[in-house]
Design a protein around this motif. Structure first.
Motif, mmCIF file in Angstrom:
data_model
loop_
_atom_site.group_PDB
_atom_site.id
_atom_site.type_symbol
_atom_site.label_atom_id
_atom_site.label_comp_id
_atom_site.label_asym_id
_atom_site.label_seq_id
_atom_site.Cartn_x
_atom_site.Cartn_y
_atom_site.Cartn_z
ATOM 1 N N GLY A 23 12.380 8.217 -12.302
ATOM 2 C CA GLY A 23 11.997 9.623 -12.373
ATOM 3 C C GLY A 23 11.026 10.071 -11.303
ATOM 4 O O GLY A 23 10.955 9.509 -10.204
ATOM 5 N N LYS A 24 10.250 11.083 -11.643
ATOM 6 C CA LYS A 24 9.381 11.762 -10.676
ATOM 7 C C LYS A 24 8.235 10.867 -10.205
ATOM 8 O O LYS A 24 7.862 9.898 -10.864
ATOM 9 C CB LYS A 24 8.806 13.030 -11.308
ATOM 10 N N GLY A 25 7.690 11.245 -9.036
ATOM 11 C CA GLY A 25 6.528 10.543 -8.503
ATOM 12 C C GLY A 25 6.846 9.299 -7.712
ATOM 13 O O GLY A 25 5.946 8.530 -7.366
ATOM 14 N N ALA A 26 8.118 9.068 -7.416
ATOM 15 C CA ALA A 26 8.514 7.852 -6.701
ATOM 16 C C ALA A 26 8.134 7.946 -5.227
ATOM 17 O O ALA A 26 8.019 9.044 -4.664
ATOM 18 C CB ALA A 26 10.021 7.648 -6.832
ATOM 19 N N PRO A 27 7.936 6.806 -4.566
ATOM 20 C CA PRO A 27 7.632 6.824 -3.129
ATOM 21 C C PRO A 27 8.845 7.273 -2.320
ATOM 22 O O PRO A 27 9.990 7.003 -2.691
ATOM 23 C CB PRO A 27 7.276 5.367 -2.830
ATOM 24 N N SER A 28 8.589 7.966 -1.221
ATOM 25 C CA SER A 28 9.696 8.414 -0.371
ATOM 26 C C SER A 28 10.304 7.245 0.396
ATOM 27 O O SER A 28 11.504 7.207 0.653
ATOM 28 C CB SER A 28 9.204 9.485 0.607
ATOM 29 N N ASP A 29 9.456 6.286 0.767
ATOM 30 C CA ASP A 29 9.933 5.054 1.401
ATOM 31 C C ASP A 29 9.761 3.917 0.398
ATOM 32 O O ASP A 29 8.632 3.543 0.060
ATOM 33 C CB ASP A 29 9.140 4.749 2.674
ATOM 34 N N THR A 30 10.868 3.380 -0.065
ATOM 35 C CA THR A 30 10.822 2.376 -1.126
ATOM 36 C C THR A 30 10.229 1.064 -0.623
ATOM 37 O O THR A 30 10.752 0.463 0.322
ATOM 38 C CB THR A 30 12.240 2.110 -1.671
ATOM 39 N N PRO A 31 9.132 0.596 -1.234
ATOM 40 C CA PRO A 31 8.547 -0.692 -0.830
ATOM 41 C C PRO A 31 9.509 -1.847 -1.103
ATOM 42 O O PRO A 31 10.392 -1.751 -1.963
ATOM 43 C CB PRO A 31 7.297 -0.796 -1.722
ATOM 44 N N GLU A 32 9.314 -2.929 -0.392
ATOM 45 C CA GLU A 32 10.156 -4.114 -0.586
ATOM 46 C C GLU A 32 10.006 -4.632 -2.014
ATOM 47 O O GLU A 32 8.897 -4.744 -2.539
ATOM 48 C CB GLU A 32 9.756 -5.202 0.406
ATOM 49 N N GLY A 33 11.127 -4.947 -2.633
ATOM 50 C CA GLY A 33 11.109 -5.442 -4.005
ATOM 51 C C GLY A 33 11.157 -4.348 -5.052
ATOM 52 O O GLY A 33 11.234 -4.632 -6.248
ATOM 53 N N TRP A 34 11.099 -3.091 -4.599
ATOM 54 C CA TRP A 34 11.121 -1.961 -5.525
ATOM 55 C C TRP A 34 12.532 -1.387 -5.643
ATOM 56 O O TRP A 34 13.355 -1.505 -4.737
ATOM 57 C CB TRP A 34 10.190 -0.851 -5.040
ATOM 58 N N ILE A 35 12.771 -0.754 -6.783
ATOM 59 C CA ILE A 35 14.000 0.006 -7.011
ATOM 60 C C ILE A 35 13.582 1.383 -7.510
ATOM 61 O O ILE A 35 12.761 1.487 -8.429
ATOM 62 C CB ILE A 35 14.906 -0.672 -8.055
#
Length: 262
Positions: A185-197
């Motif tokens: 949902g909301k508030g996610a990073p625009s550039d996904t960090p490594e290991g993140w979905i």
């Protein structure tokens, strides 16, 4: 079908069953397969009650086993057949067998199978070899180090991983202390960090916790591979055999399986 609509199942027991299996769909699948032993592991569900629930899902309205005489006769027949069965799970599922009102369809299916066996013995042997490899699917019981961050509660995942709800003052940066994060949902990073979905609202559980999905495939690879081989065998047949057509129809929903595995 909703669990709470089953005879003798209230909201509380329905939730307990769903929590035990991970979802209502998993509970219904277990009931349909007649996995009485696993159902009876739920606190408050005896083997007798598990059998009654499985029969209810299977469409047994209880009319046949309505008298003491019919119950006794049924148990005698089941006991005799059980003597030829080695698997405890199969013996449990045997309890689901009750006479049917109209056996015409069953007789036709049996005749189709007998004709197939007589005319295509070699192919039947191949199918038999693969069918012997099929066992009950194993459920996931492991916990994973992935952290799920969600604004909406997902209670069914809490037994498999940490599920956190961000405070109003928190941002995604507060969760970079974790190596593996699924942000919903909301508030996610625009550039996904490594290991993140990063996913939207209400995605499927398979996407939220991919490690669990992969583990499920690995734990059930023998059965899935056998089913895949059976699908491949039926698809390769160009005959008009009624049994092959019936088998193919039963496997329609699993048609993508060979591509998923290989």
């Amino acid at each position: 079908m909703v669990l709470s609509t089953l005879p003798g199942v209230g909201e509380r027991l329905a939730k307990k069953m769903a929590d035990h299996f991970g979802s209502e769909e998993a509970v219904l699948s277990s009931l349909k397969s007649g996995d009485i032993g696993q159902i009876a592991e739920i606190d408050g569900v005896s083997p007798k009650r598990a059998l009654a629930l499985a029969r209810s899902v299977a469409g047994d309205d209880g009319q046949f086993l309505a008298t003491k005489e019919s119950i006794k006769l049924h148990q005698q027949l089941i006991d005799q057949i059980s003597g030829f069965i080695a698997s405890p799970g199969t013996k449990d599922r045997l309890q689901l067998l009750t006479p049917i009102t109209d056996p015409t369809g069953r007789r036709k299916a049996i005749q189709q199978a007998m004709t197939f066996l007589a005319n295509q013995n070699g192919l039947a042997e191949k199918l038999h070899t693969e069918l012997q490899k099929i066992i009950s699917l194993k459920a996931n019981t492991d916990r994973y180090d992935r952290v799920v961050v969600t604004h909406e509660p997902i209670d069914e995942l809490k037994k498999y991983c940490r599920v956190l709800t961000p405070a109003p003052s928190e941002t995604w940066k507060d969760y970079t202390v974790f190596d593996k994060v699924t942000w919903l949902g909301k508030g996610a990073p625009s550039d996904t960090p490594e290991g993140w979905i990063v996913l939207g609202v209400n995605p499927s559980r398979e996407l939220i916790l991919p490690e669990m999905t992969l583990d499920w495939f690995n734990k059930n690879r023998q059965t899935l591979t056998a089913l895949s081989e059976i699908i491949t065998i039926t698809q390769s047949q160009q005959s008009n055999d009624e049994f092959i057509a019936l088998l193919s129809e039963c496997l329609d929903d699993l048609e993508p399986l060979p591509e998923l595995l290989f």
